[in-house]
Design an enzyme around this catalytic site. Structure first.
Site, PDB file in Angstrom:
ATOM      1  N   SER A  37       0.849  -1.179   0.000  1.00  0.00           N
ATOM      2  CA  SER A  37       0.000   0.000   0.000  1.00  0.00           C
ATOM      3  C   SER A  37       0.890   1.236   0.000  1.00  0.00           C
ATOM      4  CB  SER A  37      -0.889  -0.005   1.250  1.00  0.00           C
ATOM      5  OG  SER A  37      -1.642   1.190   1.322  1.00  0.00           O
ATOM      6  N   GLY A  38       0.575   2.202  -0.860  1.00  0.00           N
ATOM      7  CA  GLY A  38       1.393   3.403  -0.945  1.00  0.00           C
ATOM      8  C   GLY A  38       2.600   3.266  -1.850  1.00  0.00           C
ATOM      9  N   LYS A  68       0.927   1.968  -6.995  1.00  0.00           N
ATOM     10  CA  LYS A  68       0.206   1.147  -7.970  1.00  0.00           C
ATOM     11  C   LYS A  68      -0.921   1.923  -8.643  1.00  0.00           C
ATOM     12  CE  LYS A  68      -1.023  -1.953  -4.950  1.00  0.00           C
ATOM     13  NZ  LYS A  68      -0.451  -1.232  -3.799  1.00  0.00           N
ATOM     14  N   SER A 111      -2.478  -7.756  -3.264  1.00  0.00           N
ATOM     15  CA  SER A 111      -2.358  -9.206  -3.521  1.00  0.00           C
ATOM     16  C   SER A 111      -1.064  -9.765  -2.916  1.00  0.00           C
ATOM     17  CB  SER A 111      -2.439  -9.497  -5.015  1.00  0.00           C
ATOM     18  OG  SER A 111      -1.631  -8.645  -5.784  1.00  0.00           O
TER      19      SER A 111
END
Length: 1002
Positions: A135-136, A139, A208
């Protein structure tokens, strides 16, 4: 549904539907009820999903009221059914964890469309880009920008599936346990596969974290033969936490979020991702371009399996990624010389080069009538790159006006705005006849190409002019070219016999599209931007090119490459010569006015001066070499109207100066090419640079037009002092500093002070070596230019006159029919060479008009041409009809089977004579044959000459000047007079020569 209940769509959407026999029958029944042809396809496409859900909503509102027969397709069987008689659905395991409706050993009702056909029809492949990372990590940011680039710049259907958004809808029932994370990934993987199979590029952005879950998604795609590209956004957890755009790390650290990936939940990095992006070390545009390259390498952007390595740094030509120019002919020059020959003029040869080298893709030959009609009326051509309509070679077929098929309308259109045609005259039409192959011959007499399966049709000149120029001016230079062309056009596919070489000292600057493409690849560029010019480069042009480079770097390109492409083909008389422009461009690159790595290469096309229509051709041909960007300024391809009063409008610009640029920007055929458009720039007196003017200080800017530059160069204007004179615009005493580099300006002065010098090379005109007989000759100057001169010498080295010093009768017997002929122009050569009467000793020189070399342009001479020594058609003497002589030696046409070099003195047998009337003067043409020719013994009179040869002789003599826009010549009779009349003329003109020599007149 079966009971007609009005079930709400929201309930249906929320229901988990597993493909079992029951649900299969329900779907079949529903689709039959609404008369839908159903491809019972396990790999359901996005379109199928939308259609199904829409039908459910419609059924919930209206109920099943239609009882209409329909057809459903199950597997390979087509079953005709009526409403209420549903066939059994295919059996299969109802395992909801399997890939959607697909099993390794079973394929239920596959679509009649192959994936390749689907992809080729939309010009791209479907694929899934699976972004994974903390996260961060970036993406979503990368995904958003990638989606924008693919849709806006590449026009590729792309859709982004973001993990955060999906959890609000499709996966709203899932949490963050390992099991739910796995199910989240599986569902998104299934949806991605559906999208990808329908031809969409899916940008799926999910953390994922588990390798096994990602591998299952990879397998889902592999089972369906779909592209799956794992993109690892490889950012250290510290960098991601530092970014923390949503404040999630902060909450996790505070204990508000449990099981947060990278902190208290694991992340298993990919072992071998297709793309790895260390986002903390790259800028956004670089990341996007890296992914685009990965897509291009797999043919996803082009629907091809063998995408060239140069894409996407270079863009594909019109006609498709794998389009290739015509192959070289398998015929040798000697073999090709046996086919019927059609003579090319300079412009025709330049078009042959454009076709044969690939500048005019997808053209593979001179336009057939149907292709010309498409060009004139649509500025484009229909193509079928992948043969989806069965008409891949449509433009190479003979035009059939009885074919009313509309199938090809489903093909693609590519830009083609100018007619690329080959005019021929009546004589060439007869020569071609029913031949399936003809040879195209350069103005030098050299066979350069063969044309296959010729299609001859009417040259509708007025229609071409009206559609191409949108107006008429009888003095427009290219309109004159069209009007002087023959009455027919011949179309057909062209294959070069060898690379086109002009032998003018500039061939090193002539690179083919294939050579240029390789040069671009070798440079390591990631984008080529092209600038076309037919003028010398000054600071205004340099500003456009320099600023274009700056713009590309601002777009994220790391190594943009400038391609300077001066036009090398035919231009009007007052345009700057090609060699002056090339040398000037070379100087300004050397001295740093342009980037040092600039590629300069001549573009072979002739100039048409067709404004907005032509500039599309300029752009297209550079696109065909791979340029992604094309620079255009004000008034591209513009021209002034003439002062001819036989037109509606006199004087002024033929086209508005802004129209060409505007039309190009809005052209429908640009493909992946982008236009870099500039308005007029001015000279800033404050910093000695060209730039757009600033309204706040308009008085600081000077307008330096082309006409101003020419006037300054003509008077040899020196550089201005540091401070520009205040009255510069009124007096123009000097050239402002920085307008052009010193050496470049000196070259301008050299040319404009001596523009008539024949040393200049106006445009690409094929040069050749003279074909000279063995013997004593002295040549001076350059062959093909007015300076070329060939003197005759005797065995002692003394200069002699071929007119006065050679014998007329080889055996001294005037009673016979054998005379000496001196050859000026060999059979098959177009250079108009003749004995010069004014220069001492009468050397052979290149004939000229307005100080330019003259060539035969009517056809390929099938005879050796020359003169009879010691003869003179005395202007003071008249024939029986009162026509005066033309003041020249007698002309001779030798019709034997052998080419005779210039300067050959050969005994010939006299066969007959034509009497040509030219501007009231008689100009006899003596017809002879080499006495040693194999045919000589069988030829005694005109009756012995083959009828076709005699007809060609009469046609040539009457018509050969018409190709230059002149009227037909007049023959006293199309029937050749016999040897008695011919020998009478020879003897009379020999006596006139004697009298002229004795009197000192000649």
């Amino acid at each position: 549904l079966r009971s007609g209940a009005r079930t709400r769509p929201s309930f249906l959407l929320a229901t988990k539907m597993v493909y079992t026999n029951t649900q299969g029958n329900c779907l079949d029944h529903l689709l039959r009820r609404f008369r839908i042809t159903y491809l019972n396809r396990p790999k359901t496409t996005l379109l199928g999903c939308i259609l199904f859900l829409g039908l459910l909503g419609y059924a919930a509102t209206n109920g099943p009221t239609a009882q209409i027969p329909s057809t459903s397709i199950a597997g390979d069987a087509t079953v005709k059914t009526t409403a209420g008689s549903a066939p059994a659905a295919p059996a299969g395991p109802a395992d909801k964890h399997k890939s959607s409706f697909i099993y390794k050993d079973q394929n239920f009702g596959a679509s009649g469309l192959q994936k390749s056909e689907r992809y080729q029809s939309i010009g791209m492949k479907g694929a899934t880009l699976w972004f994974t990372g903390f996260s961060g990590s970036g993406k979503s940011t990368i995904g958003k920008r990638l989606e924008e680039v693919l849709v806006r710049d590449y026009r590729k259907h792309t859709y982004r599936l973001d993990g955060d958004n999906l959890r609000f809808g499709l996966n709203s029932d899932l949490g963050f346990s390992k099991k739910d994370r796995g199910e989240n990934v599986r569902r998104v993987g299934e949806v991605s596969a559906l999208f990808a199979e329908s031809g969409v590029i899916v940008v799926a952005s999910l953390i994922s974290p588990y390798r096994a879950d990602r591998d299952k998604v990879r397998q889902i795609h592999a089972d369906r033969g779909l592209e799956f590209i794992e993109v690892f956004v490889d950012v250290p957890i510290s960098a991601a936490e530092k970014r923390d755009p949503k404040g999630l790390y902060k909450k996790a650290r505070a204990g508000q979020i449990k099981g947060f990936t990278g902190l208290d939940a694991p992340y298993e990095a990919p072992l071998a991702p297709e793309v790895r992006l260390p986002s903390h070390e790259m800028d956004l545009e670089e990341e996007v371009r890296t992914i685009v390259k990965a897509l291009a390498a797999r043919g996803i952007l082009t629907a091809t399996d063998d995408t060239p390595s140069w894409y996407p740094a270079l863009i594909p030509p019109d006609g498709g990624m794998n389009w290739q120019p015509p192959s070289f002919s398998t015929y040798s020059v000697a073999a090709a010389s046996k086919f019927p020959q059609v003579l090319l003029n300079d412009i025709d040869l330049q078009w042959v080069q454009c076709i044969g080298e690939g500048w005019a893709a997808p053209l593979k030959g001179f336009m057939r009538e149907g292709v010309l009609l498409q060009t004139l009326h649509f500025n484009s051509l229909l193509i079928d790159e992948f043969d989806l309509t069965g008409n891949k070679g449509f433009n190479e077929q003979v035009t059939d006006f009885d074919d009313y098929s509309t199938k090809l309308q489903m093909g693609d259109r590519v830009d083609m705005s100018v007619p690329v045609v080959l005019p021929i005259n009546e004589a060439s039409k007869r020569i071609i006849g029913s031949s399936k192959t003809i040879t195209l011959v350069a103005p030098t007499g050299k066979p350069v190409a063969v044309l296959s399966n010729p299609e001859i049709y009417e040259n509708r000149k007025e229609e071409i002019i009206a559609r191409l120029f949108g107006g008429y001016d009888p003095d427009h230079p290219y309109i004159k070219v069209i009007m002087n062309g023959g009455g027919y056009l011949v179309g057909g596919e062209v294959a070069l016999l060898a690379p086109i070489k002009y032998n003018d000292g500039l061939d090193k600057y002539r690179l083919t599209p294939a050579q240029l493409r390789q040069k671009f690849i070798d440079s390591g560029t990631d984008a080529v931007y092209a600038f076309q010019t037919r003028n010398p480069t000054h600071a205004g042009h340099a500003f456009l090119m320099q600023d274009a480079g700056r713009q590309l770097k601002a777009m994220g390109y790391k190594k943009p490459l400038l391609w300077l492409t001066p036009l090398g083909g035919w231009t009007k008389d007052d345009d700057m010569p090609l060699d002056v422009r090339i040398n000037q461009h070379h100087i300004i690159i050397e001295e740093g006015m342009l980037p040092r790595d600039t590629v300069m290469a001549i573009w072979p096309s002739p100039m048409i001066y067709a404004g907005p229509t032509e500039v599309q051709w300029h752009c297209k041909s550079r696109r065909n070499v791979g340029a992604r960007f094309f620079i255009t300024g004000r008034d591209p391809a513009g021209i002034k109207r003439s002062k001819n009063k036989n037109q509606m409008t006199v004087g002024g610009d033929f086209y508005d100066g802004n129209h060409g640029r505007y039309v190009l920007q809005t052209s429908p055929g640009l493909g992946e090419m982008k236009i870099l458009s500039f308005s007029k720039v001015y000279y800033d007196k404050q910093d000695n640079k060209m730039k757009p003017p600033e309204k706040s200080r308009k008085s600081d800017f000077l307008s330096i037009s082309g006409s101003t530059m020419r006037a300054l160069a003509k008077k040899g204007a020196p550089p201005c002092p540091d401070v520009i004179p205040s009255n510069w615009e009124e007096t123009k005493p000097c050239i402002p500093n920085g307008f052009m580099v010193k050496r470049g300006w000196e070259l301008m002065i050299q040319y404009y002070q001596d523009p008539k010098n024949t040393k200049w090379i106006g445009y690409s005109r094929m040069m050749s070596e003279p074909l000279i007989a063995s013997g004593n000759f002295l040549t001076k100057g350059t062959f093909g230019k007015p300076s070329w001169t060939m003197y005759f010498q005797n065995s002692d080295g003394d200069t002699i006159s071929p007119w006065h010093d050679l014998e007329l009768y080889p055996d001294g017997n005037p009673a016979g029919r054998i005379v000496n002929m001196m050859v000026e122009i060999p059979m098959g050569r177009m250079e108009k060479l003749e004995v010069n009467k004014e220069i001492k000793n009468n050397p052979i020189k290149q004939d000229t008009k307005k100080n330019k070399p003259r060539y035969y342009v009517y056809g390929v001479p099938f005879f050796n041409y020359g003169m009879l020594p010691r003869t003179w058609e005395d202007p003071a003497k008249k024939d029986e009809a009162g026509h005066e002589g033309d003041g020249d030696p007698l002309d001779v046409m030798e019709i034997g089977s052998k080419q005779l070099p210039t300067g050959t003195v050969v005994p010939v047998k006299v066969l007959g004579v034509y009497s040509l009337i030219d501007q009231g003067e008689v100009d006899y043409k003596i017809i002879v044959i080499n006495k040693d020719d194999p045919m000589a013994s069988s030829l005694r009179t005109p009756d012995d000459i083959e009828g076709a040869i005699a007809a060609k002789l009469a046609d040539w003599l009457k018509m050969y000047k018409t190709a230059e826009g002149k009227a037909e010549n007049e023959l006293v009779s199309d029937i050749m007079d016999g040897p008695i009349k011919a020998m009478k003329v020879i003897k009379e003109t020999h006596e006139y020569w004697k009298e002229g020599r004795d009197s000192g007149v000649i």
